[in-house]
Design a protein around this motif. Structure first.
Motif, PDB file in Angstrom:
ATOM      1  N   LEU B  75       0.795  -1.224   0.000  1.00 51.20           N
ATOM      2  CA  LEU B  75       0.000   0.000   0.000  1.00 51.20           C
ATOM      3  C   LEU B  75       0.834   1.284   0.000  1.00 51.20           C
ATOM      4  O   LEU B  75       0.297   2.366   0.181  1.00 51.20           O
ATOM      5  CB  LEU B  75      -0.955   0.002   1.196  1.00 51.20           C
ATOM      6  CG  LEU B  75      -2.123  -0.970   1.061  1.00 51.20           C
ATOM      7  CD1 LEU B  75      -2.776  -1.215   2.409  1.00 51.20           C
ATOM      8  CD2 LEU B  75      -3.147  -0.447   0.074  1.00 51.20           C
ATOM      9  N   THR B 115      -1.471  -7.268  10.631  1.00 53.50           N
ATOM     10  CA  THR B 115      -1.951  -6.015  10.037  1.00 53.50           C
ATOM     11  C   THR B 115      -2.269  -4.976  11.115  1.00 53.50           C
ATOM     12  O   THR B 115      -2.486  -5.311  12.281  1.00 53.50           O
ATOM     13  CB  THR B 115      -3.217  -6.257   9.207  1.00 53.50           C
ATOM     14  OG1 THR B 115      -4.270  -6.684  10.084  1.00 53.50           O
ATOM     15  CG2 THR B 115      -3.003  -7.306   8.128  1.00 53.50           C
ATOM     16  N   GLY B 117      -4.977  -3.350  11.324  1.00 52.28           N
ATOM     17  CA  GLY B 117      -6.350  -3.567  11.776  1.00 52.28           C
ATOM     18  C   GLY B 117      -6.446  -4.646  12.834  1.00 52.28           C
ATOM     19  O   GLY B 117      -7.122  -4.475  13.858  1.00 52.28           O
ATOM     20  N   SER B 137      -3.274   4.550   6.491  1.00 43.68           N
ATOM     21  CA  SER B 137      -3.387   3.560   5.421  1.00 43.68           C
ATOM     22  C   SER B 137      -4.482   2.572   5.823  1.00 43.68           C
ATOM     23  O   SER B 137      -4.835   2.482   7.002  1.00 43.68           O
ATOM     24  CB  SER B 137      -2.056   2.843   5.235  1.00 43.68           C
ATOM     25  OG  SER B 137      -1.575   2.394   6.477  1.00 43.68           O
ATOM     26  N   PRO B 138      -5.033   1.834   4.869  1.00 44.67           N
ATOM     27  CA  PRO B 138      -6.102   0.891   5.212  1.00 44.67           C
ATOM     28  C   PRO B 138      -5.641  -0.152   6.232  1.00 44.67           C
ATOM     29  O   PRO B 138      -4.436  -0.387   6.394  1.00 44.67           O
ATOM     30  CB  PRO B 138      -6.428   0.237   3.867  1.00 44.67           C
ATOM     31  CG  PRO B 138      -6.002   1.237   2.847  1.00 44.67           C
ATOM     32  CD  PRO B 138      -4.787   1.893   3.426  1.00 44.67           C
ATOM     33  N   PRO B 139      -6.594  -0.792   6.911  1.00 44.93           N
ATOM     34  CA  PRO B 139      -6.241  -1.684   8.019  1.00 44.93           C
ATOM     35  C   PRO B 139      -5.443  -2.911   7.612  1.00 44.93           C
ATOM     36  O   PRO B 139      -4.868  -3.589   8.466  1.00 44.93           O
ATOM     37  CB  PRO B 139      -7.606  -2.105   8.583  1.00 44.93           C
ATOM     38  CG  PRO B 139      -8.582  -1.849   7.486  1.00 44.93           C
ATOM     39  CD  PRO B 139      -8.053  -0.695   6.719  1.00 44.93           C
ATOM     40  N   VAL B 140      -5.391  -3.193   6.326  1.00 49.59           N
ATOM     41  CA  VAL B 140      -4.651  -4.372   5.883  1.00 49.59           C
ATOM     42  C   VAL B 140      -3.142  -4.088   5.788  1.00 49.59           C
ATOM     43  O   VAL B 140      -2.333  -4.992   5.641  1.00 49.59           O
ATOM     44  CB  VAL B 140      -5.225  -4.882   4.525  1.00 49.59           C
ATOM     45  CG1 VAL B 140      -4.779  -4.008   3.380  1.00 49.59           C
ATOM     46  CG2 VAL B 140      -4.873  -6.331   4.286  1.00 49.59           C
ATOM     47  N   MET B 322     -10.322   5.338  12.975  1.00 48.49           N
ATOM     48  CA  MET B 322      -8.916   4.944  12.822  1.00 48.49           C
ATOM     49  C   MET B 322      -8.864   3.524  12.283  1.00 48.49           C
ATOM     50  O   MET B 322      -9.354   2.629  12.968  1.00 48.49           O
ATOM     51  CB  MET B 322      -8.186   5.010  14.162  1.00 48.49           C
ATOM     52  CG  MET B 322      -8.024   6.390  14.706  1.00 48.49           C
ATOM     53  SD  MET B 322      -6.997   6.409  16.206  1.00 48.49           S
ATOM     54  CE  MET B 322      -8.061   5.625  17.400  1.00 48.49           C
ATOM     55  N   PRO B 323      -8.292   3.313  11.117  1.00 47.14           N
ATOM     56  CA  PRO B 323      -7.766   4.324  10.202  1.00 47.14           C
ATOM     57  C   PRO B 323      -8.891   5.107   9.537  1.00 47.14           C
ATOM     58  O   PRO B 323     -10.048   4.727   9.648  1.00 47.14           O
ATOM     59  CB  PRO B 323      -7.009   3.482   9.170  1.00 47.14           C
ATOM     60  CG  PRO B 323      -7.707   2.166   9.176  1.00 47.14           C
ATOM     61  CD  PRO B 323      -8.145   1.945  10.587  1.00 47.14           C
ATOM     62  N   SER B 324      -8.501   6.173   8.859  1.00 42.76           N
ATOM     63  CA  SER B 324      -9.508   7.012   8.211  1.00 42.76           C
ATOM     64  C   SER B 324      -9.879   6.427   6.859  1.00 42.76           C
ATOM     65  O   SER B 324      -9.038   6.316   5.968  1.00 42.76           O
ATOM     66  CB  SER B 324      -8.948   8.421   8.030  1.00 42.76           C
ATOM     67  OG  SER B 324      -9.780   9.128   7.142  1.00 42.76           O
ATOM     68  N   LYS B 325     -11.150   6.074   6.708  1.00 39.38           N
ATOM     69  CA  LYS B 325     -11.598   5.536   5.421  1.00 39.38           C
ATOM     70  C   LYS B 325     -11.556   6.602   4.337  1.00 39.38           C
ATOM     71  O   LYS B 325     -11.508   6.292   3.154  1.00 39.38           O
ATOM     72  CB  LYS B 325     -13.010   4.973   5.552  1.00 39.38           C
ATOM     73  CG  LYS B 325     -13.062   3.681   6.350  1.00 39.38           C
ATOM     74  CD  LYS B 325     -14.440   3.060   6.332  1.00 39.38           C
ATOM     75  CE  LYS B 325     -14.406   1.696   7.034  1.00 39.38           C
ATOM     76  NZ  LYS B 325     -15.732   1.060   7.089  1.00 39.38           N
ATOM     77  N   SER B 328      -8.795   6.337   1.724  1.00 41.01           N
ATOM     78  CA  SER B 328      -9.028   5.461   0.571  1.00 41.01           C
ATOM     79  C   SER B 328     -10.057   6.055  -0.379  1.00 41.01           C
ATOM     80  O   SER B 328      -9.961   5.905  -1.598  1.00 41.01           O
ATOM     81  CB  SER B 328      -9.504   4.085   1.046  1.00 41.01           C
ATOM     82  OG  SER B 328      -8.460   3.444   1.748  1.00 41.01           O
ATOM     83  N   ARG B 329     -11.053   6.729   0.213  1.00 40.25           N
ATOM     84  CA  ARG B 329     -12.120   7.278  -0.637  1.00 40.25           C
ATOM     85  C   ARG B 329     -11.582   8.290  -1.653  1.00 40.25           C
ATOM     86  O   ARG B 329     -12.179   8.504  -2.696  1.00 40.25           O
ATOM     87  CB  ARG B 329     -13.194   7.948   0.227  1.00 40.25           C
ATOM     88  CG  ARG B 329     -14.043   6.950   0.971  1.00 40.25           C
ATOM     89  CD  ARG B 329     -15.258   7.601   1.616  1.00 40.25           C
ATOM     90  NE  ARG B 329     -15.973   6.628   2.410  1.00 40.25           N
ATOM     91  CZ  ARG B 329     -16.002   6.625   3.744  1.00 40.25           C
ATOM     92  NH1 ARG B 329     -15.395   7.578   4.423  1.00 40.25           N
ATOM     93  NH2 ARG B 329     -16.655   5.688   4.397  1.00 40.25           N
TER      94      ARG B 329
END
Lengths: 386, 463
Positions: B75, B115, B117, B137-140, B322-325, B328-329
């Motif tokens: 990512l 991860t 998340g 960054s995304p939870p993954v 947390m994290p902030s979606k 990604s949006r």
């Protein structure tokens, strides 16, 4: 459905689709099973886009990646993008294109062939469709409900037990209903999800026509898959009847005091079927039935309701079994989770879940510790109807 | 060199057939990330489960002189795990155990595939009074990969880069030895990555997997207060932002300070959102902190250079998540599934110049932009993102976004910034500007550790 072609590139492969709401573990059944990113929703969408652009050729492996999706809808729940509600349609759309080109995994092809030839995915005779019914009354005009049991309820050993239990409860509660017996057609939910739109249309039209001819105004489905397709897809093709999942009916009978379960002693956990929960937002009724039984303690698994982990049976996988063969198969993971709650019974409300989880409990060597039962079976054992 | 088929058999022997793929579909997916770097396919994707398996794979790769690229979730968006010379991509996400939480010494030890998340969820459930610095960054995203790229997170204003919070490493060296770094090299405790020993963690952090493969990582945990809130301020003068950030930092009451700017929605164009996050164990503590923040900024309220925005619950939820979606949006702003950002680390005084440059470049290349700035340390520096979203179905827009990014990167470097998680092109820009003796040192370290040059080749390659 075909709008996927112009939209599918919008996936950013951020990976939210892999998780439940609390990020505690991976909640995409096929990703959890295979662990290559290609088996996640993002992987699938990027590969479909590559296929559309001609960057990859069709292969059996690609088709298998596409068809290991159980359409459980976890991705649509978790994706943060505006297109989230369309994701399953995109996957179904791509499958539909594969079907049109005749390029599908052999197991899926056999599924279609069975439904073409026999009207069910098990290659069982139509004349045997009502063997389970043991004299259950056929639907006749004037009956309040048509009980639609579906292919699993008609032919699968576990599904048949469910159907018989439900019939016994409805009879004992003096519900006015009948079945179609040998005249019942496949509901087509799995056919739709697998992308055979022509066959689905045919099944849907037959069912709509039959229901119309018989004057059916209310349908009870045994299976959440049938409930989903009749509730959400049939109306667009003229389906004009009310649809209930059997748990809604039983819950109502309990509330009206028409069924009074006797005392029990059990610790039960409950598996939310994807097509009842995430697809149709029915989470409470099954739980209310269980909680109405004196002496039953309902305990929840960690992933529950909209975060429930799919049993792996959706999109025809209860027959094609593309996710089987490993301790990481979704049903086996779910069986372990159910056992970890300390429950002695894993309750389900879906014949697909029943069959997948019954097998999984055996594979995990838990069959003497954790019983898998449908809610209708649990209730029937404690039946005390007025 | 062994044939591809024999290499495949050897890899299968190490990890099992279910966890090796040389099929087109996996090679396609692992050849690229969500950013703008050109793809390059690996020959194999392999998923090890243990450090021993990683060792065996590394030894095999050395024997066969095959490149090897360790990968978390991929990512970074700057192509850092795109296998520039093919070879093996090691997807580390099967190494997913949280091995230890030491509550009293406040650290966690995780395997390389854990991860963000999963760790967040695990701590909330089992150790609710502890937390880690979650990036946006995304939870993954994995803990290890974030540390390797010197990521930042929600606690970076107080505690520095997320890599500063590392408290120990276990590494498979490029020649196959398993090595421990920090207190865990002499003790069963993972409380320090270096002090009081020579700090060898710098041989691995920031090197993008070119000097070894981290298989375990100790990470410092911090108190998790019962309550958390956001104070949202609006300003329209970029020149004031550095001082506002400094004042917030001076209070020592603020957990995180983020400034964002975007041209849409239109009502917010030309304004900067200044988000100050505060935490507390009681209403009194939170109220006290609010008051301190108000006092620190009062002068700007009086001059009407700063306004306070009352946040509705609907508006607050995404800001608090947390994290902030929303990060990604941003990729879907152009309805096209792509964004990338240049995120130079730079003194905060550069904010006005950088925001002007961002707007200028976005206009020049006709691309949609946004910026998020995070304060790192007590005003020591900031991460300023020049973010551009693009439509992956529009090659022209992708080309323009790429040009915009590189122009911003060059500008940031000229202004004294240092490029964060630089792609291979930006790495060259950095190395061109770097002290020649630093380059010599980097080259010596690389040659010493990785004599066959198998580790993520193409990255940090000193000519």
């Amino acid at each position: 459905m075909q709008k996927y072609v112009s939209q599918i590139h919008r996936c950013f492969r951020c990976g939210y689709c892999k998780f439940p709401t609390d990020y505690s573990s991976f909640n995409c059944p096929s990703y959890r099973r295979f662990r290559f990113d290609s088996y996640s929703t993002g992987g699938r969408l990027w590969l479909i886009y590559a296929w559309l652009k001609g960057e990859i050729e069709w292969s059996e492996h690609f088709a298998e990646i596409l068809y290991t999706c159980t359409t459980c809808k976890n991705c649509a729940e978790q994706c943060p993008m505006k297109f989230a509600p369309d994701i399953v349609d995109w996957i179904v759309g791509a499958r539909s294109d594969m079907v049109e080109k005749g390029k599908i995994p052999p197991r899926v092809a056999r599924f279609f062939e069975a439904v073409y030839g026999y009207g069910n995915p098990f290659k069982q005779l139509r004349s045997d469709r009502a063997v389970w019914a043991n004299g259950t009354k056929k639907y006749a005009p004037g009956d309040e409900y048509l009980l639609y049991v579906g292919c699993l309820g008609s032919y699968d050993e576990n599904g048949q037990k469910m159907a018989r239990s439900l019939v016994d409860i409805l009879n004992a509660s003096a519900v006015s209903f009948g079945i179609l017996g040998e005249e019942e057609e496949c509901c087509g939910n799995e056919i739709y999800m697998l992308g055979e739109t022509g066959l689905f249309q045919n099944l849907m039209e037959k069912n709509n026509q039959k229901f119309k001819e018989l004057g059916v105004s209310k349908v009870i489905t045994l299976c959440p898959h049938g409930y989903n397709t009749m509730k959400n897809i049939y109306p667009a093709s003229g389906g004009n009847f009310e649809v209930y999942h059997y748990t809604q009916i039983l819950n109502d009978l309990i509330k009206k005091n028409k069924i009074k379960p006797s005392q029990a002693k059990a610790k039960i956990t409950y598996q939310d079927p994807c097509f009842l929960g995430r697809y149709n937002n029915i989470y409470d009724e099954p739980r209310q039935i269980l909680q109405s039984i004196p002496g039953i303690k309902l305990v929840e698994m960690e992933r529950t309701r909209r975060d429930a982990f799919c049993c792996g049976g959706g999109s025809g996988n209860f027959v094609t079994d593309l996710l089987a063969g490993s301790a990481d198969s979704p049903a086996r993971i779910r069986a372990r989770e159910a056992y970890e709650t300390g429950a002695d019974t894993l309750a389900v409300a879906c014949p697909s879940c029943l069959t997948m989880l019954t097998d999984a409990v055996k594979a995990e060597d838990l069959d003497d510790k954790l019983a898998v039962k449908d809610i209708s079976q649990i209730l029937k054992e404690l039946l005390s109807a007025r | 060199m062994t044939t591809t088929s024999a290499l495949c058999d050897s890899l299968i022997k190490i990890v099992g057939k279910n966890f090796v793929s040389n099929q087109k579909e996996e090679r396609y997916f692992y050849a690229r990330d969500g950013g703008l770097m050109p793809p390059h396919e690996p020959d194999f994707v392999v998923m090890p489960k243990t450090a021993e398996e990683v060792q065996e794979i590394v030894k095999l790769a050395n024997r066969e002189k095959v490149p090897i690229v360790p990968k978390g979730a991929g990512l970074a968006l700057t192509g850092l795990v795109i296998p520039q010379r093919g070879g093996i991509v090691l997807d580390m996400k099967r190494m997913d155990r949280i091995l230890e939480v030491n509550e009293k010494a406040r650290y966690v030890v995780v395997e390389a595939g854990v991860t963000q998340g999963v760790l967040k969820s695990y701590l909330q459930k089992h150790h609710p009074h502890l937390r880690h610095s979650i990036p946006d960054s995304p939870p993954v995203a994995t803990i290890v990969a974030n540390a390797v790229i010197h990521g930042q997170g929600r606690l970076s204003q107080q505690h520095g880069f997320n890599s500063d919070m590392v408290s120990g490493l276990e590494v498979v060296l490029p020649t196959g030895e398993l090595c421990r770094i920090g207190s865990c090299s002499v003790s069963k405790y993972w409380f320090s990555k270096g002090p009081p020993l020579p700090d060898l963690s710098g041989l691995f952090l920031g090197w993008f997997g070119t000097t070894g493969i981290i298989t375990r990582l100790g990470l410092k945990l911090y108190p998790c207060k019962k309550m958390r809130d956001i104070m949202l301020f609006l300003a329209d003068k970029a020149e004031l932002i550095p001082d506002i950030m400094l004042r917030l930092s001076h209070t020592e009451m603020v957990e995180d300070v983020v400034v964002s700017a975007a041209p849409l929605p239109l009502r917010f164009r030309g304004t900067f959102w200044i988000m100050a996050y505060i935490t507390g164990d009681s209403d009194e503590e939170l109220e006290f902190k609010r008051k301190m923040v108000w006092n620190a900024l009062w002068e700007y309220f009086e001059s009407r250079d700063l306004g306070f925005l009352s946040v509705s619950p609907d508006m607050k939820a995404p800001l608090m998540s947390m994290p902030s979606k929303d990060t990604s949006r941003f990729a879907d702003v152009s309805k096209g599934g792509g964004f990338q950002y240049a995120g130079p680390i730079t003194p905060i005084e550069k904010f006005p110049a950088f925001i002007r440059k961002l707007e200028e470049v976005a206009t020049k290349y006709n691309v949609f932009y946004a910026s998020t700035t995070r304060l790192i340390g007590a005003g020591h520096c900031m991460m300023f993102s020049f973010s551009f979203s693009f439509n992956r179905a529009n090659t022209d827009e992708m080309a323009r976004a790429k040009k915009a990014l590189y122009e911003c990167s060059k500008f940031a470097l000229e202004e004294g910034g240092v490029l964060w998680k630089a792609d291979i092109y930006e790495q060259r820009l950095l190395m061109d500007k770097m002290d020649p003796n630093t380059l010599v040192l980097m080259k010596k370290i690389k040659q010493l550790l990785d004599p066959n040059g198998i580790m993520n080749p193409g990255n940090w390659e000193v000519k």
